[in-house]
Each structure stands twice: as structure tokens, then as C-alpha cells.
Scaffold this motif. Structure first.
Motif, short mmCIF file in Angstrom:
data_model
loop_
_atom_site.label_atom_id
_atom_site.label_comp_id
_atom_site.label_asym_id
_atom_site.label_seq_id
_atom_site.Cartn_x
_atom_site.Cartn_y
_atom_site.Cartn_z
N ILE A 1 21.73 51.28 34.75
CA ILE A 1 21.07 52.44 35.33
C ILE A 1 21.78 52.97 36.57
O ILE A 1 21.56 54.11 36.98
N SER A 2 22.59 52.15 37.20
CA SER A 2 23.24 52.63 38.41
C SER A 2 24.39 51.70 38.79
O SER A 2 24.73 50.78 38.03
N GLY A 3 24.95 51.95 39.92
CA GLY A 3 26.05 51.13 40.42
C GLY A 3 26.55 51.73 41.72
O GLY A 3 26.05 52.77 42.17
N THR A 4 27.50 51.07 42.33
CA THR A 4 28.14 51.67 43.50
C THR A 4 29.58 51.17 43.58
O THR A 4 29.88 50.05 43.15
N SER A 5 30.42 52.01 44.11
CA SER A 5 31.84 51.62 44.24
C SER A 5 32.08 50.80 45.49
O SER A 5 33.19 50.35 45.74
N LEU A 6 31.02 50.61 46.31
CA LEU A 6 31.17 49.77 47.49
C LEU A 6 30.79 48.35 47.13
O LEU A 6 29.61 47.97 47.21
N GLY A 7 31.76 47.56 46.71
CA GLY A 7 31.49 46.21 46.26
C GLY A 7 32.44 45.20 46.87
O GLY A 7 32.96 45.40 47.96
N GLY A 8 32.65 44.13 46.13
CA GLY A 8 33.51 43.06 46.62
C GLY A 8 34.95 43.52 46.83
O GLY A 8 35.63 43.05 47.75
N GLY A 9 35.40 44.46 46.00
CA GLY A 9 36.75 44.99 46.15
C GLY A 9 36.89 45.78 47.44
O GLY A 9 37.96 45.81 48.05
N THR A 10 35.80 46.43 47.84
CA THR A 10 35.81 47.20 49.08
C THR A 10 35.86 46.26 50.28
O THR A 10 36.58 46.49 51.25
N PHE A 11 35.06 45.19 50.18
CA PHE A 11 35.05 44.20 51.26
C PHE A 11 36.44 43.59 51.44
O PHE A 11 36.98 43.58 52.55
N LEU A 12 37.02 43.14 50.35
CA LEU A 12 38.32 42.49 50.46
C LEU A 12 39.43 43.51 50.75
O LEU A 12 40.32 43.26 51.57
N GLY A 13 39.35 44.67 50.08
CA GLY A 13 40.38 45.70 50.28
C GLY A 13 40.42 46.18 51.72
O GLY A 13 41.46 46.14 52.38
#
Lengths: 383, 383
Positions: B174-186
Motif C-alpha cells: 500500500i505504500s513505501g518510502t525511499s528514505l530507508g536503510g540505503g539512505t542511512f548508509l548512503g
């Protein structure tokens, strides 16, 4: 006229920016009388300063406003107490400074109340104020005053407030996010050598977020994840490519970093705004605050986010005077303590008319930071 | 047994990490017969590799799994086609590589389907799997199997997916966000000198986000904005203080930067998750994915966000095997193409029993990256 109230100036002091709205009479100083009041024609002008450079703001007020108002003694000597409408957190934080340096006392207005007052004033009074932005097209929206409420106001300052507005003075702050303009500039300054918001925005204009964002296609080897409607070019993870590139910060172009940052924050705000609009069945979302600055890419990202998540049900709208909502609300509150009386008594397509009691002004030269075209023609009633 | 299917290995290849689940028989090689099947006791083991270091993963599989399975010719010579269950975007992206290097063909499982299958398997089969985390207290939750659905699954990988689960095999993203673990590490790698996720998390443990986040009190001169329920210590703007400090990146402690980043992303995920739970009236939200890693501060931030925004109505829950949901789902899909049959035929408090048809395994030494205690005791039925 006695100088006990400077009715032609209001401030909104935020965490990042100080916003000023002030009235500047026309050069010919024309006064006309209507219903027993003197009516002075002029313009509402706008100025902004960085909060960290608050001394510039103090100087601006001293020389451009107090001086022209005939206030000679900036330390409060020679005149009674001067009250000025002020809102935002800085109305509390900097109250002593304004008193000490300019002899001005703040008549504090609630921040949310001012925001809502400012938006309602603009939507009801100023023509061609609201517009949509989709596919590169700016389109002004006619607002039916009888069908204005309810709407969602999303004010993007340093942080973001989301306010459900049900009528004049009827509103509730229902949500917000800490990922706002302060995050864009704060992270942007750490990641690039930019010194200012405008510089960072200009930079982002030339960037390509795909260099650093991890796209669905990067994970799926170039193909879509079509089963759940994610195209290969959708951003799977903001800044996700920085994980694996083996690159350092210096190896990225600052414009690409700025672009990813802008996209991340705009998209996130659009999504959270939509989810909140959905909760309350609000179809119209007005985005304001100094983050947007009429920047096409920002508006486009927010619009697309709202359109994507709502499947076209909700509509993002923007305001020409987006950056001065709180200051305008504080300005119009001179009128009356009740926001139900904020409606201007008269307005035409060409001009907005403010009905402000309270007085003491002289001619002030137009020194707005906005384009001349962005000032608002108006008149002030002197009781 | 013919080696046409390696039923004891499944992979979930994401944008950042490759997750493996494999079955390791007990050293004594005990087989018992039940209902006409051989039952082999052992453990489900878990391993992870960075996707950018995929060669390490290939070597691990070659030496620890194929070798022990008696597959001598890694290039596919000497045996028929080997099929392995695989999910995640990398199941598409790296299919050719696995075929070329190991002679393995991927039997691709849908990513969302695997995630849901993995969570349902864990919640129904493994004791003390789900827990809440609030005020520093970890509390295991008894899940009533008859009252499991609906729930919201929030999988935090490089990006974040939010899935409404209504039953076995019944779900919708139903949803999602591009701010995830990759954002934290990146972002974390760009802002600090950290090379890995674990290093960045360890760093964040010692940081203080107030050094760099703009708090409500920073804007309001130390006071609350109590009218709308914002305390002076609430974060008004993530990274907002970096605007005005006149500091460069080098002037900040990397641990403070890491802490702000972790708080920003955890809080944002918690908020968006809550808003989506609210849409569908879901009271339980399970958070999974490798971002969390059992880190107390992350779980606390997410829990507080859900608690704050839902005013205590919704509850954040975590899973002990959070990082291997997709891989577990792919593993259990050997069982049957229909997820309605995934229920283990037997289970006790002490052990989980998998009922896998398909075969070909030998004893594999336990070389999990998880603690021994995190492996799952189980047995496999050989038909």
C-alpha cells in the motif's frame, strides 16, 4: 496621529528566516475619505532576512520603517511604547533584543493562527494567488470563496507544519515533519560548499539525482517491478547508490547531491501531506513556506508525489506569496482580534484592500526583496 | 536423491545486502520416519553479504553449501540443472552471474510474496519471535494465530515497503518510502568516514542529535510551543542547526551526525507507517528488514514515533529474524506453490518444523552470521 502602534509592519521570525510585511503608501500620498475613515493607498511590501543575520533586519527596520515613521529615538526614548505584531518562535526568543535595540515591543500572535490568517487573506483577497503546477505548467486556480473549506495547509519552514483549516480562525495542527527546509539547507551545507539556500537551489537545478539515488531498475537489473506498479526509474532508496560506489563525498558533483536532497525532501513532504489529507478527506492541499520559492522542480516533485500517492484524487496547490503567510496573518491581525473580521471591506480584481485600524505611518519607499509585481496593491483605512 | 533441486538454500538479493537461509542437519545425521517421510533434524541458519561483495557470497555457497551437497562441478557440468529459490531485485539482476559461476538457476519468487510468507511463517511457527520495545524494555508478544490478521508489515531494506497483510498469501503493497536503510548508509558514508552499516550504527550509539537538529526550544528561545503539544525538546528540523552554526562538516562530531541521521530516518518511517496503518484501521505494525538489526535506539525511535502519532492507539512490533523475512519466505516456498500450505505440520515450543518436499542435502556446518541462539531448530520432511 500618535505613535503608539506601528500598524504597517508585522514580523514572522522563524528558525531560519525572518519575514517582514509592511505597508508603503504611494508616493503621491493621496488620502481619500470613505465612511468616515481616511483611506491611504499603497502597497504591501515584503522583505526577508536570515535569522542568523538578525542585525541586518534590525537595521532595515530602523532606517526604512521607524525612520520614515518619524520615530527618532530607537531606544524607546521620545515616544511611548511601540507595539508591533510578531509571530513565529523568534517572537519569543528575540523579544528582548527588539526592545533593547529598537524600543519595539512585540504583540505576539500565535504561529498557526497567523499562518491560517495569512492564507485565508490571500485566497479571499488577492487575485491570481493560488496555482497548480503539473507537467511544467503553472495554472492559476479560481477559488470559490463559498467552497474554500476544508483544506490542508502545509507550511514548509525549517520544519513542516500541516494544518487542517475548516474556516476563518477554525483550524487544527494535525501533523508535521522534521524533514523540511532546515534539513535541505542543513544537510546541503554539510554535503556541498553552498553557503545559502538560493545557492543550493540554483545548484540543484543543474543536477541529476539518478547519479546518487538507487532506482528500482538499479536493484532489478534495469527492469520494472511492474507487479506493484514501480517503474524502473522510481527512486527505491534516496542516496542509496552512495553505499556501493566506493566513492567519497568529493567524488560526487555537488549539483547531483543537491538534486537528490531536494527530491528526497519534496517527495517526502508530498507523501506525508497526502496521507494526512486522506485521513480527513481533504481534496485541496496548499503548500506554503519559504522552502518552495516558486522553484519549478520543487513544485513539480511535490505535485507528482501528491498525484502519485492519491492516484489523482488530491491536488497540490501553491501560493504566490507562499513565504509570507505567517507575517501576512500577523499583519492582518491589526485589524481585529477576531479573524472573522479579516475580510477586506472592498476589493476589486486589481487591488486588495486592507482595513487596518491603528496607524502611524509615513511614506516608505518600496524596498521589497520580492519583485515589484509581487507586492500587493492595497489601501489602509485610518480610523 | 537426485540433485535437481537444492531445497535447503534460499536467497534474497536486495540492493544493499544478500540474505541467505539454509538448512543444516544435526551432526548425528539422525533420520526418523514419520507418515512415510524421512524426517531430518537440524537448524535453519542465516548468513548475509553485502551485495557489492557478491563474490564472497558465491564463494560461501560454493564451499559451504554446494560442496557439502556433493555438487562437485560448480559450472554446471556433472549435474542436471540446479534450481534455487531466490527473491529480491537481485534474483533478476544477478541470475546470469549465478548460472555462470555456480551453475545455479534461480527459481524466482515474488519479493512481496516472500516477505509476507516469511513473516507469517515466523509468527505462526517460531516462539518468542515478535516483541515490542518501549522505554528500554523488550517484551515478547504472544501472537494469537486466530487473531493475527490484518497487520501492517513495514520492511526496511535499502528502501521501505509497506504491506497490508490480510491472510496467508493475501496482501497488498500500500505504500513505501525511499528514505530507508540505503539512505542511512548512503548519507552516512558521505557525511562520516564510516565504511559499513555496523560501523555507522555503532557510531550513532555515542552521538547526541541535539547538537545538529533544530529543536522547538531552539526556535522558541527554550520554551515549549505547548498550545499545539510540541515540547521544547521535540525536533523541529532535522539537521536544522547546521544552517546557522557557521560550521563545516569537519567541525561536527561524526557520532552526532550519525545519530541525527538515524533519528530522522527512523522517525520518518514510524510516522509514515502509522499514517498508513490508520488508513486501514490496522492496530499492529511489524517492522522488519536489515535496517533495524535489533538496535535499541532505532526500535525506540520507531516505537515512540508510532506511539506519539497514534496517541497510543497503534503498536510497533519487531521480529527477532527481521533481516531474513524475504529469504525465509522464499525458503518456505519450496514447500508448495500455495502459501496456504506453509503451516508446519508439527511444532512445539522448542522447535519449528518445516515441511519441505524437494531434497538433496548433506550435513552442513553451522556457519551463520547470527548467534547460534538465533538459528531456528527445525526438521525437514523428505518425501
Amino acid at each position: 496621529m500618535d505613535p503608539t502602534q506601528i500598524s504597517h509592519l508585522a514580523l514572522d521570525i522563524g528558525g531560519t528566516l525572518i519575514k517582514l510585511v509592511y505597508f508603503s503608501a504611494n508616493g503621491d500620498y493621496s488620502e481619500e475619505s470613505r465612511n468616515g475613515c481616511s483611506v491611504v493607498k499603497g502597497r504591501l511590501c515584503f522583505a526577508k532576512f536570515e535569522t542568523r543575520k538578525i542585525d541586518d533586519c534590525l537595521e532595515f527596520i530602523r532606517f526604512n520603517i521607524l525612520h520614515h515613521s518619524g520615530v527618532q529615538q530607537p531606544n524607546g526614548e521620545g515616544h511611548d511604547k511601540l507595539y508591533v505584531k510578531a509571530t513565529g518562535g523568534g517572537a519569543f526568543k528575540f523579544a528582548d533584543l527588539f526592545k533593547e535595540k529598537l524600543g519595539i515591543l512585540f504583540d505576539k500572535e500565535d504561529e498557526m493562527c497567523s499562518l491560517v490568517g495569512g492564507v485565508n487573506f490571500l485566497l479571499k483577497t488577492v487575485p491570481r494567488e493560488a496555482f497548480t503546477y503539473l507537467d511544467g505548467q503553472k495554472k492559476f486556480v479560481e477559488i470559490d470563496h463559498n467552497d474554500l473549506y476544508p483544506y490542508l495547509l502545509v507550511n514548509i519552514g525549517s520544519g513542516v507544519s500541516m494544518i487542517k483549516v475548516d474556516g476563518d480562525g477554525k483550524y487544527e495542527r494535525i501533523s508535521g515533519t522534521s524533514l523540511g527546509g532546515g534539513t535541505f539547507l542543513g544537510l546541503g551545507k554539510l554535503l556541498t560548499k553552498c553557503k545559502s539556500f538560493d545557492e543550493l537551489l540554483e545548484l540543484s537545478h543543474h543536477g541529476n539525482n539518478r547519479v546518487i539515488d538507487m532506482l528500482v531498475g538499479d536493484i532489478y537489473g534495469g527492469t520494472d517491478y511492474s507487479k506493484i506498479g514501480l517503474s524502473s526509474t522510481a527512486i527505491a532508496s534516496s542516496f542509496g547508490k552512495a553505499i556501493s560506489d566506493g566513492k567519497e563525498l568529493e567524488d560526487y558533483q555537488p549539483e547531483d547531491v543537491a538534486r537528490s536532497l531536494l527530491r528526497m525532501i519534496s517527495n517526502n513532504i508530498g507523501q506525508i501531506a497526502y496521507l494526512n489529507a486522506l485521513r480527513f478527506g481533504l481534496k485541496r492541499i496548499f503548500f506554503g513556506g519559504f522552502f518552495i520559492r516558486g522553484l519549478e522542480y520543487t513544485m513539480d516533485t511535490i505535485s507528482v508525489a501528491v498525484h502519485f500517492w492519491s492516484r489523482g484524487e488530491a491536488k497540490a496547490m501553491f501560493l504566490r506569496h507562499e513565504g509570507f503567510l505567517g507575517a501576512l496573518g500577523a499583519f492582518t491581525s491589526y485589524n481585529d482580534q477576531s479573524h472573522n473580521d479579516l475580510k477586506p471591506h472592498h476589493h476589486t480584481v486589481q487591488r486588495a484592500i486592507l482595513n487596518c485600524s491603528g496607524h502611524n505611518f509615513r511614506h516608505i519607499p518600496v524596498t521589497s526583496n520580492l519583485n515589484e509585481s509581487e507586492t500587493i496593491e492595497c489601501s489602509i483605512n485610518l480610523v
